[in-house]
Motif scaffolding. Structure first.
Motif, mmCIF file in Angstrom:
data_model
loop_
_atom_site.group_PDB
_atom_site.id
_atom_site.type_symbol
_atom_site.label_atom_id
_atom_site.label_comp_id
_atom_site.label_asym_id
_atom_site.label_seq_id
_atom_site.Cartn_x
_atom_site.Cartn_y
_atom_site.Cartn_z
ATOM 1 N N ALA A 37 0.944 7.985 -11.808
ATOM 2 C CA ALA A 37 1.296 6.703 -12.417
ATOM 3 C C ALA A 37 1.193 6.773 -13.935
ATOM 4 O O ALA A 37 2.016 6.209 -14.655
ATOM 5 C CB ALA A 37 0.385 5.607 -11.872
ATOM 6 N N ASP A 38 0.166 7.500 -14.432
ATOM 7 C CA ASP A 38 0.020 7.635 -15.888
ATOM 8 C C ASP A 38 1.229 8.343 -16.487
ATOM 9 O O ASP A 38 1.686 8.003 -17.571
ATOM 10 C CB ASP A 38 -1.245 8.421 -16.211
ATOM 11 N N PHE A 39 1.695 9.363 -15.785
ATOM 12 C CA PHE A 39 2.872 10.077 -16.268
ATOM 13 C C PHE A 39 4.057 9.122 -16.367
ATOM 14 O O PHE A 39 4.813 9.137 -17.322
ATOM 15 C CB PHE A 39 3.225 11.230 -15.321
ATOM 16 N N LEU A 40 4.193 8.279 -15.358
ATOM 17 C CA LEU A 40 5.309 7.332 -15.336
ATOM 18 C C LEU A 40 5.180 6.310 -16.460
ATOM 19 O O LEU A 40 6.145 6.035 -17.168
ATOM 20 C CB LEU A 40 5.296 6.591 -13.998
ATOM 21 N N ILE A 41 3.971 5.788 -16.625
ATOM 22 C CA ILE A 41 3.756 4.768 -17.663
ATOM 23 C C ILE A 41 4.073 5.362 -19.030
ATOM 24 O O ILE A 41 4.723 4.761 -19.863
ATOM 25 C CB ILE A 41 2.295 4.255 -17.635
ATOM 26 N N GLY A 42 3.609 6.601 -19.207
ATOM 27 C CA GLY A 42 3.839 7.255 -20.489
ATOM 28 C C GLY A 42 5.281 7.701 -20.661
ATOM 29 O O GLY A 42 5.648 8.217 -21.713
ATOM 30 N N GLY A 43 6.093 7.544 -19.618
ATOM 31 C CA GLY A 43 7.496 7.933 -19.718
ATOM 32 C C GLY A 43 7.688 9.426 -19.714
ATOM 33 O O GLY A 43 8.730 9.939 -20.087
ATOM 34 N N MET A 282 6.398 7.577 -4.053
ATOM 35 C CA MET A 282 6.575 6.428 -4.938
ATOM 36 C C MET A 282 6.044 6.719 -6.339
ATOM 37 O O MET A 282 6.420 6.061 -7.302
ATOM 38 C CB MET A 282 5.869 5.221 -4.335
ATOM 39 N N THR A 283 5.145 7.695 -6.446
ATOM 40 C CA THR A 283 4.586 7.996 -7.771
ATOM 41 C C THR A 283 5.471 8.982 -8.542
ATOM 42 O O THR A 283 5.153 9.339 -9.671
ATOM 43 C CB THR A 283 3.173 8.597 -7.646
ATOM 44 N N VAL A 284 6.562 9.390 -7.924
ATOM 45 C CA VAL A 284 7.445 10.361 -8.586
ATOM 46 C C VAL A 284 8.359 9.630 -9.552
ATOM 47 O O VAL A 284 8.756 8.494 -9.327
ATOM 48 C CB VAL A 284 8.266 11.121 -7.516
ATOM 49 N N ARG A 285 8.693 10.295 -10.654
ATOM 50 C CA ARG A 285 9.456 9.668 -11.717
ATOM 51 C C ARG A 285 10.943 9.547 -11.364
ATOM 52 O O ARG A 285 11.573 8.532 -11.672
ATOM 53 C CB ARG A 285 9.252 10.555 -12.938
ATOM 54 N N ALA B 46 4.461 1.411 -12.068
ATOM 55 C CA ALA B 46 3.401 2.351 -12.434
ATOM 56 C C ALA B 46 2.189 1.623 -13.019
ATOM 57 O O ALA B 46 1.041 1.991 -12.752
ATOM 58 C CB ALA B 46 3.937 3.377 -13.423
ATOM 59 N N LEU B 47 2.454 0.574 -13.804
ATOM 60 C CA LEU B 47 1.338 -0.187 -14.382
ATOM 61 C C LEU B 47 0.511 -0.841 -13.273
ATOM 62 O O LEU B 47 -0.714 -0.823 -13.302
ATOM 63 C CB LEU B 47 1.872 -1.261 -15.339
ATOM 64 N N GLU B 48 1.211 -1.401 -12.299
ATOM 65 C CA GLU B 48 0.522 -2.033 -11.165
ATOM 66 C C GLU B 48 -0.256 -0.983 -10.357
ATOM 67 O O GLU B 48 -1.383 -1.202 -9.931
ATOM 68 C CB GLU B 48 1.567 -2.744 -10.286
ATOM 69 N N GLU B 49 0.369 0.179 -10.158
ATOM 70 C CA GLU B 49 -0.266 1.266 -9.404
ATOM 71 C C GLU B 49 -1.555 1.700 -10.100
ATOM 72 O O GLU B 49 -2.578 1.931 -9.474
ATOM 73 C CB GLU B 49 0.708 2.452 -9.298
ATOM 74 N N LYS B 50 -1.469 1.797 -11.421
ATOM 75 C CA LYS B 50 -2.647 2.205 -12.193
ATOM 76 C C LYS B 50 -3.767 1.178 -12.025
ATOM 77 O O LYS B 50 -4.937 1.528 -11.904
ATOM 78 C CB LYS B 50 -2.257 2.339 -13.664
ATOM 79 N N LYS B 51 -3.361 -0.093 -11.985
ATOM 80 C CA LYS B 51 -4.362 -1.149 -11.810
ATOM 81 C C LYS B 51 -5.072 -0.996 -10.449
ATOM 82 O O LYS B 51 -6.292 -1.039 -10.359
ATOM 83 C CB LYS B 51 -3.669 -2.526 -11.896
#
Lengths: 611, 56
Positions: A37-43, A282-285, B46-51
């Motif tokens: 998820a961090d990877f996704l958030i960070g783009g 789902m966590t894949v970009r 992703a933000l929700e997942e992180k939460k």
């Protein structure tokens, strides 16, 4: 069995170094980018190695390596068909066919757990609760398989009692999953995956080279065909390099049905509906990331399952050539040319005479097939003369038929002791990466899918971290209790197969229908899940003799038989998945055909791409 | 071949190697074939997942 089982300073140093690196990577990850998820958030894009190995490390555990490797030691190289499905279904179909639709649907609907994905797709709180409950109730069975695998290995390698090893393993697991390890730290998973890869490569090369190369090793194993223990030969075992006998209607075909339906199909297909693996997609970009992860995932699974299945089988040839000598009284010459003989096993008493070793189950003299290397005149405890033969046998004899001990015993006996410590770490890595995702799934199933969804006075509850943590603790306690209490024939593989089969029958039709069909209805999905679960449970409780016999209900119903179909061979050997999965698919199709399809607006939300 | 007489076991042995090779070829051929873009929806997810992850 191994004479050098102990904990030495080298073991302690190697284990501490490994745990320190894991902790350091976890801490690094904790401070910065750590999860998908961090990877996704960070783009940014996670390296395909990280994505694939982290998926593989979640998939593969001590259950695959110790449990199924041991089953291969018992049943032979037919288990390679499971590796075939693990790559073909678990990687190729999962990544190429299911990965992207799952990712898209999950993101469109804002789903974060597998039950939530199903619940939102079918607009059904009942489906989410049903799936969450099934995971919470049965996932501990799979976790128990993983813990038993690690504990049996530690007990054999370090000369501990199983109970002590289990306690230590449970404490390590608790320390790992409760405070912070449960977070999906991808770097840690990757490091653990790489340790597993190196250990497997070494194990494979060592085993083949110690038996004279690939062809020689297989030939040596093929020549032991007449040494298959009688109880296995009676159910269709034809040698470790051959498939079991195929047919229907006689007990001599039981092994084929066990190996193909329970061990290979149950796990091979069941992987598609594993909640902890589905959420990984789902966590894949993007689709590109999935495509790039396919080669690494396939090679990883090839090594992680192919190696233990080959090594488990070849352990029979290794012990027949290099195992500790066994002695016994000649019962029957099996093959005079190869000097294979069936003997009643004997041990030397303090007085120097020989006494029979008794089979603990039957209290009759234990027999085994030996490759005879020596013959001598001797005398038994009654003072009678006997021709004592000495030789070596298959690994099955050395572990007294306990498949779960085959891989640990081979590692502890055949390989250098330092490798045992490394291999233990590889197993610990495999176990921890799987256990952390299992307990994460148990926690979210209890907290997000059950507690939050079960409304009080019509209002959904607020998220509760306490419920999730409590659920993880309860799950851990149940898993340890199961692991402590149930020690039967290849129980690691059987627990895994039961859980995978239950997931496949209960979830797979609804999951596939949810991804690919606009016509599948809420009623169809719920009915399919119910039928899949009920048929599986019925079969496990009353038909499949190994499980039904162990649970005990069927004996009450039939007056002592281990299956209601005990008089109809091979039904008691058939796995529930063969009946439950088609029944669930059929239910999905039929009920959906006669119920109202979902509204167009919702379908548009699920599949905006197909406008 | 390879010391394995049973054609079904030999097929499994060669089959797992063939599948691994096929997977490698697939990865190489499709390396840049698919689109790779992150939408706002992906980021929100992703933000929700992180939460959720952080909560545990």
């Amino acid at each position: 069995m191994p004479d050098h089982a102990s904990v030495g300073w080298i073991d302690i140093i190697v284990i501490l170094a490994y745990l320190s690196i894991t902790a350091y990577l976890g801490w690094l990850g904790y401070r910065g980018t750590r999860s998908a998820a961090d990877f996704l958030i960070g783009g940014r894009s996670a390296h395909p190695i990280i994505m694939a190995v982290s998926y593989g490390a979640t998939f593969i555990s001590t259950a695959a390596i110790v449990g199924f490797g041991g089953v291969a030691g018992l049943f032979g190289m037919s288990l390679l068909w499971l590796t075939f499905l693990n790559i073909g279904v678990g990687i190729l179909i999962a990544f190429i066919v299911l990965g992207e639709p799952t990712r898209r649907l999950g993101h469109h609907l804002g789903a974060h757990t597998f039950p939530e994905l199903l619940g939102l797709r079918y607009q059904s709180r009942a489906i989410q609760i049903f799936a969450g409950a099934l995971i919470f109730l049965f996932m501990p069975l799979y976790a128990a398989a993983v813990m038993t695998g690690g504990s049996v290995f530690a007990a054999t390698q370090f000369g501990l009692d199983f109970e002590v090893a289990l306690l230590i393993f449970a404490l390590i697991t608790a320390a790992y999953v409760i405070p912070g390890g449960i977070k999906a730290v991808m770097y840690t998973d990757t490091f653990q995956g790489l340790v597993m890869v190196l250990a497997m490569l070494f194990l494979l090369v060592f085993t083949y080279s110690s038996l004279g190369g690939v062809t020689e090793a297989h030939r040596a194993l093929a020549e032991m065909q007449d040494m298959v223990p009688a109880p296995l030969a009676q159910i269709g075992h034809q040698g470790w390099t051959r498939m079991p006998a195929f047919g229907w209607g006689a007990p001599r075909y039981d092994l084929w049905w066990t190996v193909i339906t329970a061990i290979i199909l149950g796990v091979g297909i069941g992987v598609l509906a594993q909640p902890q693996l589905v959420v990984r997609f789902m966590t894949v970009r993007s689709r590109r990331e999935l495509d790039r992860a396919v080669p690494i995932g396939a090679v990883f699974i090839l090594l992680m399952t192919g190696t233990p299945f080959l090594v488990g089988s070849l352990a029979n040839a290794w012990f027949a050539q290099h195992g500790p000598p066994l002695h016994g009284k000649l019962v029957q010459v099996l093959d005079p040319e190869k000097d294979h003989a069936l003997v009643e096993l004997m041990q030397k008493t303090d007085s120097g005479a020989w006494s029979a070793i008794l089979n603990p189950k039957t209290q009759t003299p234990a027999t085994a097939a030996l490759i005879v290397t020596e013959r001598q005149e001797s005398e038994d405890v009654q003072g009678s003369r006997l021709e004592l033969v000495g030789g070596r046998s298959s690994v099955v004899t050395y572990v007294k038929g306990d498949a779960d001990k085959i891989i640990p015993t081979f590692i502890a006996t055949a390989l250098p002791h330092w490798f045992g410590a490394i291999f233990f770490l590889a197993l610990l890595a495999a176990a921890m990466s799987t256990l952390s995702s299992q307990f994460h799934t148990i926690g979210t199933a209890a907290g997000r899918d059950l507690y939050e969804r079960i409304a009080v006075k019509g209002q959904p509850r607020e998220p509760s971290i306490r419920v999730m943590r409590l659920a993880i603790l309860v799950g851990l306690f149940i898993a340890v209790t199961i692991s402590y209490s149930v020690r039967q024939e290849y129980v690691i593989a059987r627990f895994t197969a039961i859980f995978f089969g239950l997931c496949a029958a209960s979830f797979l039709p609804a999951y596939l229908g949810g991804l690919f069909s606009r016509r599948v209805t809420k009623a169809g999905a719920l009915a399919s899940m119910t039928v899949g679960l009920l048929v599986s449970l019925f079969w496990l409780l009353l038909v499949k003799s190994k499980e039904a016999g162990a649970i005990g209900l069927v004996q009450l119903v039939t007056g002592g038989k281990t299956s209601i179909l005990a008089d109809h061979p091979n039904w008691p050997a058939v796995d529930p998945i063969v009946i439950a999965l088609p029944a669930a698919f059929l239910t999905l199709i039929l009920v959906s055909a006669f119920t109202r399809p979902p509204d167009e607006e919702h379908l548009q939300r699920c599949f905006p791409e197909t406008r | 071949m390879l010391g394995l007489d049973d054609p079904f076991v030999l097929a499994a042995y060669l089959g797992i190697i063939a599948l691994a090779v096929l997977s490698i070829l697939y990865g190489l051929i499709r390396r840049n074939a698919a689109r790779d873009e992150i939408t706002e929806e992906d980021r929100q997810w992703a933000l929700e997942e992180k939460k959720v992850d952080d909560e545990i």
